[in-house]
Design a protein around this motif. Structure first.
Motif, PDB file in Angstrom:
ATOM      1  N   TYR A  27      60.908 102.115  67.662  1.00  0.00           N
ATOM      2  CA  TYR A  27      61.255 102.240  66.445  1.00  0.00           C
ATOM      3  C   TYR A  27      61.111 103.705  66.142  1.00  0.00           C
ATOM      4  CZ  TYR A  27      60.407 102.740  61.561  1.00  0.00           C
ATOM      5  OH  TYR A  27      60.340 102.839  60.014  1.00  0.00           O
TER       6      TYR A  27
ATOM      7  N   ARG B  90      64.508 105.265  66.932  1.00  0.00           N
ATOM      8  CA  ARG B  90      65.554 105.030  65.970  1.00  0.00           C
ATOM      9  C   ARG B  90      67.069 104.861  66.834  1.00  0.00           C
ATOM     10  NH1 ARG B  90      64.208 105.880  60.962  1.00  0.00           N
ATOM     11  NH2 ARG B  90      62.502 107.381  60.414  1.00  0.00           N
TER      12      ARG B  90
ATOM     13  N   TYR C  79      62.011  93.118  62.927  1.00  0.00           N
ATOM     14  CA  TYR C  79      61.145  93.951  62.290  1.00  0.00           C
ATOM     15  C   TYR C  79      62.240  94.920  61.382  1.00  0.00           C
ATOM     16  CZ  TYR C  79      56.561  92.308  63.998  1.00  0.00           C
ATOM     17  OH  TYR C  79      55.469  91.515  64.146  1.00  0.00           O
ATOM     18  N   THR C  80      63.189  95.248  61.988  1.00  0.00           N
ATOM     19  CA  THR C  80      63.805  96.387  61.361  1.00  0.00           C
ATOM     20  C   THR C  80      65.140  96.184  60.743  1.00  0.00           C
ATOM     21  OG1 THR C  80      65.011  96.865  63.318  1.00  0.00           O
ATOM     22  CG2 THR C  80      62.947  97.840  63.370  1.00  0.00           C
ATOM     23  N   GLN C  81      65.779  94.981  60.856  1.00  0.00           N
ATOM     24  CA  GLN C  81      67.195  94.983  60.242  1.00  0.00           C
ATOM     25  C   GLN C  81      67.078  94.080  59.157  1.00  0.00           C
ATOM     26  OE1 GLN C  81      70.038  96.469  61.802  1.00  0.00           O
ATOM     27  NE2 GLN C  81      68.463  97.324  62.693  1.00  0.00           N
TER      28      GLN C  81
ATOM     29  N   TYR D 266      62.398  93.888  67.981  1.00  0.00           N
ATOM     30  CA  TYR D 266      62.958  95.117  67.187  1.00  0.00           C
ATOM     31  C   TYR D 266      63.768  94.714  65.973  1.00  0.00           C
ATOM     32  CZ  TYR D 266      65.020  99.743  66.727  1.00  0.00           C
ATOM     33  OH  TYR D 266      65.408 100.909  66.017  1.00  0.00           O
TER      34      TYR D 266
END
Length: 294
Positions: free
Chosen positions: A68, A71, A99-101, A96
């Motif tokens: 994370y 980036r 959790y991030t999109q 990943y």
């Protein structure tokens, strides 16, 4: 700074982190096995919230956080998903994304991997072997992940995901012959060799619906809540407008009061100047009269 933090700090590039995942990650749980005690913990200190009971954070989640901080680009994320050296590299790529999109983009990311049959064991200590496809489906329809929670997916988006999953399942069933879903012993029902269990998905979907009904209520309740939010927004706008009007009136009153004070000061100055002028005139006339009578 702990040894783990120092070691993570030394990893500077995407490829170094991928190599570390290959050599060090053996499971996908958030805590190392046996390091977290949740007995007797309740409320916000319970295991479901992931706080308050200590434990050693797993290597997988430490490296997930490191990814994370890097980036990642879309090309790098796809590199994780399609990596051939270790299923744990791929699994951390899917985590990943989860959790991030944005929730609306999750199905597009996962669509090509819903039937992936590569095996991976996410459980610490082993004994929970599953496939990448099953893991991806679980991330789409369940929030729970080994006593922690993934980010919640809004109810309307969750329903769209379930509809698209159902459509994918129909297309897959239509394109594959029935014997592919049988076990090795001939004409029986679905055997252990099937990578996907529709009954399990239905159970998971019912669990998800029950949790949403408990947390949010039905769709009409969602609409009512939206109506209430709209009413609150309108009330807040009215209060804000009323406050602005009051502030405008107050500034006008202050401006008028300052103007009145300025006028009063000008009048006082004029009066003082007139008084001084009269006093000088009287004094001048008095002196002139005194000279005349001498």
């Amino acid at each position: 700074m702990t040894d783990v933090e120092v070691h993570l700090f030394k990893l500077k590039t995407y490829h170094e982190v991928v190599d570390e995942i290959y050599y060090q990650v053996k499971h996908l749980e958030p805590w190392e096995r046996g390091s977290r005690k949740t007995a007797g913990q309740t409320g916000m200190c319970g295991g479901v919230r992931g706080v308050g009971a200590g434990g050693i954070v797993s290597t997988a989640f430490c490296l997930l956080y490191k990814l994370y901080t890097l980036r990642l680009t879309r090309k790098q994320v796809n590199g994780l998903l399609q990596h051939t050296d270790s299923p744990y590299i791929r699994a951390l790529g899917f985590m990943y994304i989860r959790y991030t999109q944005p929730p609306a983009d999750l199905f597009d990311w996962y669509a090509d991997y819903l039937d992936d049959d590569e095996e991976v064991d996410p459980r610490a200590g082993g004994g929970g072997t599953t496939t990448i496809g099953t893991l991806v489906r679980q991330m789409l329809i369940k929030l729970d992940w080994f006593s922690t929670l993934f980010p919640r997916i809004p109810v309307p988006i969750q329903k769209q995901i379930e509809q698209r999953l159902a459509e994918h399942n129909r297309q897959t069933a239509a394109s594959k012959p029935a014997p592919n879903f049988r076990g090795g012993s001939g004409g029986g029902g679905g055997g252990a060799g099937s990578a996907y269990n529709p009954g399990r998905m239905d159970t998971d979907r019912r669990e998800h619906d029950d949790r949403d009904r408990r947390d949010y209520g039905e769709v009409d309740r969602y609409s009512k809540d939206k109506s209430k939010r709209d009413d609150r927004d309108r009330d807040r706008d009215r209060e804000r407008d009323s406050y602005r009007d009051r502030e405008r009136d107050r500034r006008d009153r202050d401006r008028d009061r300052d103007r009145d004070r300025e006028r009063e000061r000008d009048r006082d100055r004029r009066d003082r100047y007139r008084d001084r002028s009269r006093s000088k005139d009287r004094h001048r006339r008095s002196r002139s009269k005194d000279r005349r009578y001498r």
